[in-house]
Design a protein around this motif. Structure first.
Motif, mmCIF file in Angstrom:
data_model
loop_
_atom_site.group_PDB
_atom_site.id
_atom_site.type_symbol
_atom_site.label_atom_id
_atom_site.label_comp_id
_atom_site.label_asym_id
_atom_site.label_seq_id
_atom_site.Cartn_x
_atom_site.Cartn_y
_atom_site.Cartn_z
ATOM 1 N N UNK A 25 47.926 -0.134 -3.759
ATOM 2 C CA UNK A 25 48.915 -0.842 -4.571
ATOM 3 C C UNK A 25 49.081 -0.060 -5.878
ATOM 4 N N UNK A 26 50.120 -0.383 -6.599
ATOM 5 C CA UNK A 26 50.374 0.284 -7.873
ATOM 6 C C UNK A 26 49.174 0.106 -8.806
ATOM 7 N N UNK A 27 48.571 -1.067 -8.747
ATOM 8 C CA UNK A 27 47.411 -1.344 -9.609
ATOM 9 C C UNK A 27 46.211 -0.465 -9.261
ATOM 10 N N UNK A 28 46.142 0.044 -8.046
ATOM 11 C CA UNK A 28 45.018 0.870 -7.605
ATOM 12 C C UNK A 28 45.280 2.370 -7.748
ATOM 13 N N UNK A 29 46.378 2.739 -8.384
ATOM 14 C CA UNK A 29 46.767 4.140 -8.478
ATOM 15 C C UNK A 29 45.690 5.006 -9.122
ATOM 16 N N UNK A 30 45.100 4.551 -10.214
ATOM 17 C CA UNK A 30 44.059 5.336 -10.891
ATOM 18 C C UNK A 30 42.876 5.601 -9.975
ATOM 19 N N UNK A 31 42.515 4.610 -9.179
ATOM 20 C CA UNK A 31 41.423 4.768 -8.216
ATOM 21 C C UNK A 31 41.785 5.816 -7.168
#
Length: 120
Positions: A25-31
């Protein structure tokens, strides 16, 4: 790599490509960025070899048609899996009441007058 804001609506998401793709998801991009930085050259080479092996059966015209035929005749024999249309797809399919009770979705919706509204 698939980055989205809803369920990943990609082919063979749970059956064929989990070992050769990334879906976040967009929220998991950094991961995801951190995960990609840590992948070794050997892992990338293994993934590339697996992708080459999957091409014929799953990503050519004949392979896709075979998967569709298998799904229609015996879903367990196919790598295709039904899943709901993502909420953020932009498609608004109206539900219609059927005579048997419950709801049904038109089998072949068409877009009318470039309004984006679906008709039967």
């Amino acid at each position: 790599v698939y980055i989205g804001k809803d369920i990943p609506w990609i082919p063979y998401a749970t059956t064929v490509i989990p070992n050769v793709s990334f879906s976040v998801s967009i929220e998991e991009f950094d991961t995801l960025v951190k995960q990609l930085e840590e992948i070794s050259d050997a892992q990338i080479e293994r993934m590339e070899q697996e992708i080459v092996g999957l091409r014929q059966d799953f990503f050519t015209y004949d392979g896709v048609i075979t998967q569709i035929e298998r799904f229609l005749s015996n879903p367990r024999a196919s790598a295709l899996v039904c899943q709901p249309l993502p909420k953020h797809s932009g498609v608004n399919i109206p539900k219609h009441f059927s005579r048997r009770g419950g709801y049904r979705v038109p089998m072949i919706p068409t877009v009318s007058n470039n309004t984006g509204e679906l008709t039967q």
